[in-house]
Structure formats: C-alpha cells, structure tokens
Motif scaffolding. Sequence first.
Motif, PDB file in Angstrom:
ATOM      1  N   GLU A  43       7.377   2.402 -10.160  1.00  0.00           N
ATOM      2  CA  GLU A  43       6.501   3.429 -10.730  1.00  0.00           C
ATOM      3  C   GLU A  43       5.064   3.197 -10.289  1.00  0.00           C
ATOM      4  N   LYS A  44       4.622   1.951 -10.361  1.00  0.00           N
ATOM      5  CA  LYS A  44       3.259   1.617  -9.948  1.00  0.00           C
ATOM      6  C   LYS A  44       3.084   1.854  -8.453  1.00  0.00           C
ATOM      7  N   LEU A  45       4.063   1.419  -7.657  1.00  0.00           N
ATOM      8  CA  LEU A  45       3.991   1.603  -6.212  1.00  0.00           C
ATOM      9  C   LEU A  45       3.918   3.079  -5.858  1.00  0.00           C
ATOM     10  N   SER A  46       4.750   3.893  -6.492  1.00  0.00           N
ATOM     11  CA  SER A  46       4.801   5.328  -6.198  1.00  0.00           C
ATOM     12  C   SER A  46       3.473   5.994  -6.512  1.00  0.00           C
ATOM     13  N   GLY A  47       2.853   5.602  -7.608  1.00  0.00           N
ATOM     14  CA  GLY A  47       1.566   6.174  -7.987  1.00  0.00           C
ATOM     15  C   GLY A  47       0.482   5.858  -6.977  1.00  0.00           C
ATOM     16  N   ILE A  48       0.486   4.637  -6.459  1.00  0.00           N
ATOM     17  CA  ILE A  48      -0.530   4.230  -5.484  1.00  0.00           C
ATOM     18  C   ILE A  48      -0.314   4.947  -4.152  1.00  0.00           C
ATOM     19  N   ILE A  49       0.941   5.027  -3.722  1.00  0.00           N
ATOM     20  CA  ILE A  49       1.250   5.679  -2.441  1.00  0.00           C
ATOM     21  C   ILE A  49       0.902   7.165  -2.490  1.00  0.00           C
ATOM     22  N   SER A  50       1.204   7.806  -3.621  1.00  0.00           N
ATOM     23  CA  SER A  50       0.968   9.250  -3.726  1.00  0.00           C
ATOM     24  C   SER A  50      -0.519   9.605  -3.647  1.00  0.00           C
ATOM     25  N   LYS A  51      -1.386   8.644  -3.943  1.00  0.00           N
ATOM     26  CA  LYS A  51      -2.817   8.892  -3.839  1.00  0.00           C
ATOM     27  C   LYS A  51      -3.292   8.872  -2.388  1.00  0.00           C
ATOM     28  N   LYS A  52      -2.464   8.331  -1.508  1.00  0.00           N
ATOM     29  CA  LYS A  52      -2.823   8.227  -0.099  1.00  0.00           C
ATOM     30  C   LYS A  52      -2.040   9.184   0.790  1.00  0.00           C
ATOM     31  N   LEU A  53      -0.887   9.650   0.307  1.00  0.00           N
ATOM     32  CA  LEU A  53      -0.022  10.509   1.106  1.00  0.00           C
ATOM     33  C   LEU A  53       0.301  11.795   0.369  1.00  0.00           C
ATOM     34  N   MET A  54       0.904  12.734   1.076  1.00  0.00           N
ATOM     35  CA  MET A  54       1.277  14.000   0.472  1.00  0.00           C
ATOM     36  C   MET A  54       2.492  13.840  -0.445  1.00  0.00           C
ATOM     37  N   ASP A 107       4.843  13.213  -3.410  1.00  0.00           N
ATOM     38  CA  ASP A 107       4.649  13.301  -4.847  1.00  0.00           C
ATOM     39  C   ASP A 107       5.104  12.007  -5.510  1.00  0.00           C
ATOM     40  N   SER A 108       4.321  11.495  -6.458  1.00  0.00           N
ATOM     41  CA  SER A 108       4.631  10.209  -7.085  1.00  0.00           C
ATOM     42  C   SER A 108       5.951  10.236  -7.831  1.00  0.00           C
ATOM     43  N   LEU A 109       6.235  11.329  -8.549  1.00  0.00           N
ATOM     44  CA  LEU A 109       7.478  11.426  -9.310  1.00  0.00           C
ATOM     45  C   LEU A 109       8.680  11.476  -8.377  1.00  0.00           C
ATOM     46  N   THR A 110       8.566  12.226  -7.294  1.00  0.00           N
ATOM     47  CA  THR A 110       9.661  12.317  -6.319  1.00  0.00           C
ATOM     48  C   THR A 110       9.948  10.954  -5.712  1.00  0.00           C
ATOM     49  N   LEU A 111       8.898  10.229  -5.352  1.00  0.00           N
ATOM     50  CA  LEU A 111       9.062   8.907  -4.753  1.00  0.00           C
ATOM     51  C   LEU A 111       9.637   7.922  -5.755  1.00  0.00           C
ATOM     52  N   GLU A 112       9.126   7.949  -6.985  1.00  0.00           N
ATOM     53  CA  GLU A 112       9.633   7.042  -8.017  1.00  0.00           C
ATOM     54  C   GLU A 112      11.117   7.303  -8.299  1.00  0.00           C
TER      55      GLU A 112
END
Length: 342
Positions: A121-132, A134-139
């Motif tokens: 969850e933490k990783l997805s949130g950080i990545i989504s701030k740098k890439l297109m 979506d944090s929820l999709t990645l998580e």
Amino acid sequence: MKTIKAKYYIIPAVVCLVIIVGLGYYYFLTDFAKDSEKVNYVYIDDDDTADSVFTKLEPYSTEHSLCGFKILARHSGYKEKIRSGRYSVTSGVNTLSMFRKLKNGHQEAQMLTIPESRTMEKLSGIISKKLMLDSLTLEQALTDNDFCGRWGYDTATIACLFVPNTYEVYWNISLDAFMERMIKEHDHFWSGDRTNKATSLGLTPNEVCTVASIIDEETANTAEKPMVAGMYLNRLKAGMPLQADPTIKFAMKRFELKRIYHDMLFYDSPYNTYRNAGLPPGPIKIASIKGIDAVLNRVDHDYMYMCAKEDFSGTHNFAKTYNEHLKNAAKYSKALNERGIK
C-alpha cells in the motif's frame, strides 16, 4: 500592356502575402513558452481531451502561441489521437516543435525511486505520485495472488521483486510494462556474484531478501548489519526461532511500537518468529541493497543472541549464551524504564 499591368499588381500582392504569412508565422509559431529559465512539465493522461490539453498548456505558453497550437491541432487530427505522457516546456521552443512533440508522443523520461517500503500500500502510493499508474490499481495488483503469480511471486514474496534504486521510466508506463521493467532490474541485480553467494549459503534470493528485511529493521547501522546477519543465519542453521522483534511489528501492523511486550510474542501470525521457527513467508519490507549485501557477506561468528545496547546508540550487544543475553536484556529494559519508553 495588360500583361505588364497584371504583373504590376501581382508582385506587390505576392510580397504582401509573404509578409502576412511571415508575420503570422512569427506571431503564432515562434516562441511557445513564456519567458522563463525553468523547465516545466505538462502531464497528459489517457482521459485528456484536446480542450483539457490546451488548459494544461496555458500556464506555460504565451496567448498567441497557444492560439497557434490550437490552429495546428484543429487542422491535423490531433483531437482524434492524443498521446499521453510527460512533456517538457522549455524556453526557446517554438510552437511548431511543441506541437510535433505532443502529437508524436515524444515525451521525457521520469526518474522513479523505488523506496524501502514496509507494505505494498505504501509502495503503491509513492509510485502513483511519480507515474500515471493509479495507486489503488497498483495496490490491488500487488496484493492479488493471481497477478503476482504471473511474475513468479505471491503476495508474501512480491516485495522481493523490487530492488530499491532509481530508474528512468516513462511517466505513462503501463502496469505490465512496469512489472517487466522491475523483473529486468531484479534479474540484473541478482546476476552473477550475488546469486552464487546466496547459493553458497543455501538460500534463494527471496530468502536472502527476507533475512535482509529483518536486519534492516533491527539496525540502521550499516557497519553492524553483517554481524546481525551472521547471528540470524546461525539461528537458522541451528533450527532456532529467529525471535526478531520487527516481525511482531509487521504481523500486528504496528510499526510505531518502540517496545515489544511479553503478551505480544504470542500474536497469531505466520510472521511471528517467536511462535514459528525458520523464516517468515516473505520479507517484512522491501530490503535495502546494503541489507541484502550484508547477508551475502555476513560475518562468521558464534553469537546466537543480541539485544539493543542500553546507550541507545542503535547498535547491539551480542551474546553466545542465553544467560549472557539475559544480562544484556536486563540492562536494556532498565534503560527503557528510566526513559519512560513504553
């Protein structure tokens, strides 16, 4: 006579037309960006329309250059095929070049740092701030066994895939392309010497990452990591429980804990290394490169126990016997009580 008169009128008309075209080009298609030495970036995503692209460009363009951009877009079919991406707007770029950049998808790469995250969850949130992405999709993807299985992992071991480093990627990279890139970087990291060292220890790369993740949480002192690694490997070899406090924090998802109490040691979780012998199902964080290399280059010694030093230096007292360890633990417990740490 009529021919001469016709030429007399045509030549000035052509000159006027050239002047008008030239002025129009100069006005609409020369410098696109507002005067600034700063490089600005425009992020175009999959949901953008031509109008929303114009809106995103407006803060960085002059009024007349944006007008020229709109004219080019209107007569080129740009509205029907908008390419997502991260595009730079630099001083000196002309409108035509800026338009071609967006129309052809000539975007700039983005520097992405994979952090030593404790959870997906933490990783997805950080990545989504740098890439297109979506944090929820990645998580959801990184916590889904079917998705993780496509790449040779499960939800417990997927953290082993990520090597915390900085990579150059495109902002609009797809989820599958992102995973393929991480696989490539992982395989490059583990090629050669590291895999050979892991094999000599009787460990897989995933198991090395698991041990390293515990070591990272036990000490921030890089010089001490190989000593800590040696102790945990001694315990694994002897069939002893690792009894690592950080695994309790991970199991309970209480990362803020500064002190582990006796009743917490019975928490029911496969990550509880007080109740379960051997390694937990996977890492308790994305292991650092220094942590991984500390395991692969561990210090050989006879210590079986360790306890944080009572001076709160972040290092540990090591012990060969349980009685010696109890003395070290008593000193640390006393120091905690004196400081009122609960």
